[in-house]
Scaffold this motif. Structure first.
Motif, PDB file in Angstrom:
ATOM      1  N   PHE A 111       0.835  -1.206   0.000  1.00  0.00           N
ATOM      2  CA  PHE A 111       0.000   0.000   0.000  1.00  0.00           C
ATOM      3  C   PHE A 111       0.876   1.265   0.000  1.00  0.00           C
ATOM      4  O   PHE A 111       0.544   2.267   0.640  1.00  0.00           O
ATOM      5  N   ASP A 112       2.001   1.198  -0.686  1.00  0.00           N
ATOM      6  CA  ASP A 112       2.929   2.331  -0.831  1.00  0.00           C
ATOM      7  C   ASP A 112       3.367   2.914   0.515  1.00  0.00           C
ATOM      8  O   ASP A 112       3.494   4.136   0.671  1.00  0.00           O
ATOM      9  N   GLY A 113       3.554   2.051   1.496  1.00  0.00           N
ATOM     10  CA  GLY A 113       4.082   2.500   2.780  1.00  0.00           C
ATOM     11  C   GLY A 113       3.019   2.861   3.802  1.00  0.00           C
ATOM     12  O   GLY A 113       3.308   2.970   5.002  1.00  0.00           O
ATOM     13  N   LEU A 114       1.768   3.023   3.366  1.00  0.00           N
ATOM     14  CA  LEU A 114       0.700   3.362   4.324  1.00  0.00           C
ATOM     15  C   LEU A 114       0.561   2.266   5.386  1.00  0.00           C
ATOM     16  O   LEU A 114       0.106   2.512   6.498  1.00  0.00           O
ATOM     17  N   GLU A 115       0.953   1.045   4.991  1.00  0.00           N
ATOM     18  CA  GLU A 115       0.767  -0.113   5.882  1.00  0.00           C
ATOM     19  C   GLU A 115       1.945  -0.322   6.834  1.00  0.00           C
ATOM     20  O   GLU A 115       1.914  -1.224   7.663  1.00  0.00           O
ATOM     21  N   LEU A 116       2.984   0.527   6.706  1.00  0.00           N
ATOM     22  CA  LEU A 116       4.207   0.262   7.481  1.00  0.00           C
ATOM     23  C   LEU A 116       4.286   1.045   8.788  1.00  0.00           C
ATOM     24  O   LEU A 116       5.165   0.800   9.603  1.00  0.00           O
ATOM     25  N   VAL A 117       3.382   2.016   8.963  1.00  0.00           N
ATOM     26  CA  VAL A 117       3.435   2.872  10.155  1.00  0.00           C
ATOM     27  C   VAL A 117       2.281   2.548  11.109  1.00  0.00           C
ATOM     28  O   VAL A 117       1.370   1.800  10.768  1.00  0.00           O
ATOM     29  N   MET A 118       2.353   3.109  12.302  1.00  0.00           N
ATOM     30  CA  MET A 118       1.289   3.048  13.320  1.00  0.00           C
ATOM     31  C   MET A 118       0.650   1.667  13.450  1.00  0.00           C
ATOM     32  O   MET A 118       1.291   0.731  13.885  1.00  0.00           O
ATOM     33  N   GLU A 119      -0.625   1.514  13.050  1.00  0.00           N
ATOM     34  CA  GLU A 119      -1.296   0.224  13.231  1.00  0.00           C
ATOM     35  C   GLU A 119      -0.585  -0.898  12.476  1.00  0.00           C
ATOM     36  O   GLU A 119      -0.583  -2.040  12.919  1.00  0.00           O
ATOM     37  N   GLY A 120       0.018  -0.553  11.342  1.00  0.00           N
ATOM     38  CA  GLY A 120       0.722  -1.549  10.538  1.00  0.00           C
ATOM     39  C   GLY A 120       1.960  -2.053  11.264  1.00  0.00           C
ATOM     40  O   GLY A 120       2.296  -3.238  11.197  1.00  0.00           O
ATOM     41  N   LYS A 121       2.626  -1.116  11.970  1.00  0.00           N
ATOM     42  CA  LYS A 121       3.836  -1.468  12.699  1.00  0.00           C
ATOM     43  C   LYS A 121       3.488  -2.251  13.971  1.00  0.00           C
ATOM     44  O   LYS A 121       4.142  -3.226  14.303  1.00  0.00           O
ATOM     45  N   GLN A 122       2.444  -1.806  14.657  1.00  0.00           N
ATOM     46  CA  GLN A 122       2.076  -2.423  15.942  1.00  0.00           C
ATOM     47  C   GLN A 122       1.358  -3.751  15.779  1.00  0.00           C
ATOM     48  O   GLN A 122       1.375  -4.573  16.683  1.00  0.00           O
ATOM     49  N   GLY A 125       0.710  -7.819   9.975  1.00  0.00           N
ATOM     50  CA  GLY A 125      -0.249  -8.613   9.200  1.00  0.00           C
ATOM     51  C   GLY A 125      -1.663  -8.056   9.205  1.00  0.00           C
ATOM     52  O   GLY A 125      -2.508  -8.484   8.415  1.00  0.00           O
ATOM     53  N   HIS A 126      -1.924  -7.082  10.071  1.00  0.00           N
ATOM     54  CA  HIS A 126      -3.304  -6.561  10.199  1.00  0.00           C
ATOM     55  C   HIS A 126      -3.840  -6.030   8.874  1.00  0.00           C
ATOM     56  O   HIS A 126      -4.940  -6.399   8.447  1.00  0.00           O
ATOM     57  N   PHE A 127      -3.047  -5.193   8.195  1.00  0.00           N
ATOM     58  CA  PHE A 127      -3.584  -4.574   6.972  1.00  0.00           C
ATOM     59  C   PHE A 127      -3.590  -5.535   5.778  1.00  0.00           C
ATOM     60  O   PHE A 127      -4.367  -5.345   4.847  1.00  0.00           O
ATOM     61  N   ASP A 128      -2.763  -6.571   5.815  1.00  0.00           N
ATOM     62  CA  ASP A 128      -2.914  -7.628   4.804  1.00  0.00           C
ATOM     63  C   ASP A 128      -4.276  -8.303   5.002  1.00  0.00           C
ATOM     64  O   ASP A 128      -4.983  -8.606   4.033  1.00  0.00           O
ATOM     65  N   PHE A 153      -8.706   5.792  10.754  1.00  0.00           N
ATOM     66  CA  PHE A 153      -8.300   6.678   9.655  1.00  0.00           C
ATOM     67  C   PHE A 153      -7.259   6.026   8.743  1.00  0.00           C
ATOM     68  O   PHE A 153      -7.306   6.168   7.521  1.00  0.00           O
ATOM     69  N   GLN A 154      -6.327   5.300   9.353  1.00  0.00           N
ATOM     70  CA  GLN A 154      -5.295   4.634   8.551  1.00  0.00           C
ATOM     71  C   GLN A 154      -5.937   3.582   7.643  1.00  0.00           C
ATOM     72  O   GLN A 154      -5.563   3.440   6.477  1.00  0.00           O
ATOM     73  N   GLN A 155      -6.920   2.867   8.180  1.00  0.00           N
ATOM     74  CA  GLN A 155      -7.653   1.873   7.380  1.00  0.00           C
ATOM     75  C   GLN A 155      -8.353   2.549   6.199  1.00  0.00           C
ATOM     76  O   GLN A 155      -8.317   2.052   5.069  1.00  0.00           O
ATOM     77  N   LEU A 156      -8.977   3.698   6.467  1.00  0.00           N
ATOM     78  CA  LEU A 156      -9.671   4.446   5.405  1.00  0.00           C
ATOM     79  C   LEU A 156      -8.701   4.783   4.261  1.00  0.00           C
ATOM     80  O   LEU A 156      -9.007   4.575   3.079  1.00  0.00           O
ATOM     81  N   GLN A 157      -7.505   5.283   4.615  1.00  0.00           N
ATOM     82  CA  GLN A 157      -6.529   5.646   3.581  1.00  0.00           C
ATOM     83  C   GLN A 157      -6.038   4.406   2.835  1.00  0.00           C
ATOM     84  O   GLN A 157      -5.778   4.462   1.620  1.00  0.00           O
ATOM     85  N   ILE A 158      -5.921   3.305   3.545  1.00  0.00           N
ATOM     86  CA  ILE A 158      -5.474   2.056   2.916  1.00  0.00           C
ATOM     87  C   ILE A 158      -6.527   1.525   1.948  1.00  0.00           C
ATOM     88  O   ILE A 158      -6.206   1.055   0.852  1.00  0.00           O
ATOM     89  N   GLU A 247      -1.646  13.731   6.849  1.00  0.00           N
ATOM     90  CA  GLU A 247      -2.945  13.081   6.646  1.00  0.00           C
ATOM     91  C   GLU A 247      -2.966  12.174   5.408  1.00  0.00           C
ATOM     92  O   GLU A 247      -3.640  11.152   5.388  1.00  0.00           O
ATOM     93  N   LYS A 248      -2.215  12.555   4.402  1.00  0.00           N
ATOM     94  CA  LYS A 248      -2.267  11.819   3.144  1.00  0.00           C
ATOM     95  C   LYS A 248      -1.291  10.626   3.121  1.00  0.00           C
ATOM     96  O   LYS A 248      -1.677   9.498   2.841  1.00  0.00           O
ATOM     97  N   THR A 249      -0.028  10.904   3.458  1.00  0.00           N
ATOM     98  CA  THR A 249       0.986   9.838   3.371  1.00  0.00           C
ATOM     99  C   THR A 249       1.054   9.017   4.663  1.00  0.00           C
ATOM    100  O   THR A 249       1.623   7.922   4.657  1.00  0.00           O
ATOM    101  N   LEU A 250       0.526   9.564   5.754  1.00  0.00           N
ATOM    102  CA  LEU A 250       0.600   8.966   7.093  1.00  0.00           C
ATOM    103  C   LEU A 250       2.036   8.855   7.613  1.00  0.00           C
ATOM    104  O   LEU A 250       2.284   8.196   8.620  1.00  0.00           O
ATOM    105  N   LYS A 251       2.966   9.529   6.931  1.00  0.00           N
ATOM    106  CA  LYS A 251       4.360   9.533   7.412  1.00  0.00           C
ATOM    107  C   LYS A 251       4.444  10.387   8.671  1.00  0.00           C
ATOM    108  O   LYS A 251       3.896  11.493   8.699  1.00  0.00           O
ATOM    109  N   PRO A 252       5.140   9.907   9.714  1.00  0.00           N
ATOM    110  CA  PRO A 252       5.301  10.703  10.930  1.00  0.00           C
ATOM    111  C   PRO A 252       5.926  12.061  10.579  1.00  0.00           C
ATOM    112  O   PRO A 252       6.874  12.116   9.800  1.00  0.00           O
TER     113      PRO A 252
END
Ligand code: AMP
Length: 281
Positions: A111-122, A125-128, A153-158, A247-252
């Motif tokens: 997902f172009d990195g959207l899945e690697l931060v926050m919920e994806g990191k914690q 496999g959640h976003f897969d 919100f992260q799920q929405l962007q994904i 908000e768009k890239t979800l990058k810290p």
């Protein structure tokens, strides 16, 4: 109200709707429905001739088996609630084996990195898992519009990224966070809070609102430190993370860049219940 449990029967119904050119609005949920879910469903009822709600505690998006087992399941009450909204809603309540055709596993997504931060990191496999279930649901239901809460919100962007990458002609409609009167974001997990944790939980949103006020004239680092300190002061709440991200890239975000939009994202444990919230800064 029609309730479908097998893919085959639901697909027949979808074919008939498609043949009649009936617009379809889709609201995916994991059940234990509350007013937050109903806000999504009401929006769909307004925009579409037919609304379909799925109720499925999807095993592939749980990285923690204990969380999956303890997730509230209240299907009889959910159906009552939906009936009280409209008799026209179609409910898809699949059996996991029928849905996954015996292979309960995730596809891997980029997902172009959207899945690697926050919920994806914690939650590895959640976003897969989310991508897998939503893609399958979209393929079966072929909605014109699908409704997702800003609470996740992260799920929405994904999901926006998923339909873009898979080139699915589905409009993703965001719905604002629906809160209890005291500010706590509504969640199916709230029913599992012990009274003392339920009592203190509104502090989470209160702190986010303070962070929003501080964000105007303070650095990102100072705002983050304030939020961490405030949660530290509270022995009943344990902070997992607070992040300020684009908000768009979800990058810290490290520093504010004018023209960019930021959001504050928080996850806090109240006892063994994991609570999530966010705010536009
Ligand atoms: P869930 O059943 O928790 O998977 O949620 C199903 C959908 O409802 C997701 O799009 C969530 O973001 C949305 N949702 C859950 N709680 C809320 C809320 N308090 N306000 C707005 N949307 C919500």
């Amino acid at each position: 109200m029609k309730v479908f449990e097998t893919k085959k029967r639901l697909k027949n119904q979808i074919n008939s709707l498609k043949n009649q050119n009936i617009s379809i609005g889709f609201v995916p949920t994991m059940g234990a429905l509350h007013q937050g879910h109903l806000a999504l469903i009401k929006a769909s009822l307004q925009d579409n001739a037919q609304t379909i709600v799925s109720i499925f505690v999807n095993p592939t998006q749980f990285n923690n088996q204990d969380d999956l087992i303890k997730y509230p399941r209240t299907i009889a009450k959910d159906l009552q609630l939906l009936k009280s909204l409209s008799n026209d809603i179609i409910v898809y309540h699949p059996d996991a084996n029928d849905f996954y055709e015996g292979k309960i596993e995730s596809q891997h997504f980029d997902f172009d990195g959207l899945e690697l931060v926050m919920e994806g990191k914690q939650r590895p496999g959640h976003f897969d898992g989310v991508g897998t279930v939503v893609k399958k649901l979209f393929e079966i239901i072929q909605p014109d519009r699908a409704y997702f809460g800003e609470k996740d919100f992260q799920q929405l962007q994904i999901i926006r990224k998923l339909v873009e990458k898979e080139q699915m002609p589905i409009q993703i409609v965001p719905v604002p966070i629906f809160r209890e009167k005291d500010g706590l974001a509504m969640s199916s997990r709230n029913t599992r809070l012990l009274p003392e944790h339920r009592g203190i939980a509104p502090i989470i949103n209160e702190t986010l609102r303070e962070a929003k006020a501080l964000f105007k004239n303070n650095s990102i680092e100072d705002v983050k430190q304030y939020v961490y300190r405030k949660m530290d002061e509270n022995p009943l709440l344990e902070m997992e993370y607070f992040e300020i991200a684009d908000e768009k890239t979800l990058k810290p975000a490290k520093e504010k860049i004018s023209g960019n939009k930021y959001r504050g994202f928080i996850v806090v444990y109240a006892g063994d219940v994991r609570l999530i919230d966010n705010i536009a800064l």
